[in-house]
Design an enzyme around this catalytic site. Structure first.
Site, mmCIF file in Angstrom:
data_model
loop_
_atom_site.group_PDB
_atom_site.id
_atom_site.type_symbol
_atom_site.label_atom_id
_atom_site.label_comp_id
_atom_site.label_asym_id
_atom_site.label_seq_id
_atom_site.Cartn_x
_atom_site.Cartn_y
_atom_site.Cartn_z
ATOM 1 N N ASP A 133 -27.209 14.730 37.157
ATOM 2 C CA ASP A 133 -27.322 15.019 35.716
ATOM 3 C C ASP A 133 -27.548 13.744 34.901
ATOM 4 O OD1 ASP A 133 -26.594 17.748 36.305
ATOM 5 O OD2 ASP A 133 -24.508 17.085 36.361
ATOM 6 N N GLU B 90 -29.153 26.589 32.622
ATOM 7 C CA GLU B 90 -28.185 25.632 32.096
ATOM 8 C C GLU B 90 -28.883 24.306 31.815
ATOM 9 O OE1 GLU B 90 -25.223 25.341 35.136
ATOM 10 O OE2 GLU B 90 -26.609 24.606 36.637
#
Length: 321
Positions: free
Chosen positions: A42, A209
């Site tokens: 991420d 997401e």
């Protein structure tokens, strides 16, 4: 990795049933070759005032990497020496997820999430720094939170400015991607702010997401990660995109299908050794837009690594180079 804590991994049968937007066969480009510390999850990347680059990520107390040229990266420890005490309200280990870094008002702003696997008892926090370097961050507490009674999950933050106002997209599973307005002074959600709905999937578990919104020309572009993360070489993560003339939507893909109805043009998917591309963010340096993301290296036991690709624009749609 973080999304192993979000939801039970999808079975192969369920993955096969997830809706997709019709796409022509494409050949996806490989990421920029890099050296040094490549392990990351991420990633969010920024060019620092010093001229170098910092990347922050899930792992550690917000793991930090530094580079002078985007090609060679070194491990720089963590944003914080210790987790702020309030993080433990959301998990037992004070484990932060999915940071987002930006610069405004003479400071660097680092947003992040704290939560636990399988629950939307979650919160997004913010810290600031004069330099953006690890060890210089001051935490300012909660920005926005969600509870089990809410239909969204307050994780995966990303901040964007639009028409003089400050907005934060966020969301993971539950009902997908959301957005709230922030105070430009505190960086926190305005009291009573409307929670806008930007994107979802037609069927449970609503596997979308990690949003990131970028302004280019007259459009706002919503990038998001679809399908299953965090299963190494079995991950099916991919990046899709839609656009809107207003930051709060409605977002549609190139066929006109709303992202609230499962739309989204495929931007980047796994290919070759680069499996499960997602957890993306976008940054700009020296006049060039870049896409940062993680992938699972099929030639290194599925280790998550940093992917960087130039981002171009063709007929007002993003393309990965």
């Amino acid at each position: 990795m973080k999304r192993l804590r979000y939801v039970t991994l999808l079975t192969a049968a369920l993955i096969a049933l997830l809706p997709t937007t019709a796409q022509a066969d494409v050949t996806h480009p490989d990421p920029l070759p890099i050296t040094g510390q490549q392990i990351i999850h991420d990633p969010t990347v920024v060019q620092l005032g010093s001229g170098g680059y910092a990347a922050y990520s899930t792992g550690g107390v917000i793991g930090a990497r530094l580079s002078k040229d985007l090609r060679h990266w070194t491990d720089a420890g963590n944003a914080f020496a210790e987790p702020p005490s309030w993080w433990y309200e959301y998990n037992d280990t004070g484990d932060p997820w999915a940071p987002d870094i930006s610069y405004r008002a003479g400071r660097y702003w680092l947003y992040y999430a704290v939560s636990s696997w399988g629950t939307n008892h979650s919160a997004i926090g913010v810290a600031t720094s004069p330099s953006g370097l690890p060890g210089t961050w001051t935490d300012h507490g909660k920005v926005f939170s969600s509870e089990t009674s809410d239909s969204w999950n307050a994780i995966d933050p990303a901040v964007v400015r639009a028409d003089g106002r400050l907005w934060m997209s966020f969301g993971s599973y539950w009902t997908g991607i959301r957005m709230v307005e922030l105070s430009p002074f505190t960086g926190k959600a305005l009291p009573g702010a409307t929670v806008h709905h930007l994107a979802t999937r037609p069927d449970a578990p609503y596997a979308v997401e990690g949003p990131y919104v970028v302004k280019h020309g007259r459009f706002y572009y919503l990038f998001a990660s679809y399908d299953a993360c965090c299963a190494g070489v079995n991950s099916t993560y991919k990046i899709r995109v839609g656009r809107s003339t207003t930051v709060t939507g409605p977002y549609v893909d190139s066929t006109g299908k709303p992202l609230l109805e499962g739309g989204g043009d495929l931007l980047l998917a796994g290919h070759g050794r680069y499996i499960g591309t997602g957890g993306e963010s976008v940054f700009r340096t020296r006049g060039q837009d870049w896409l940062a993301y993680h992938y699972y290296d099929a030639e290194d036991n599925g280790t998550p690594k940093l992917g960087l690709n130039r981002l171009g624009w063709v007929r007002d749609w993003p393309v990965v180079k």
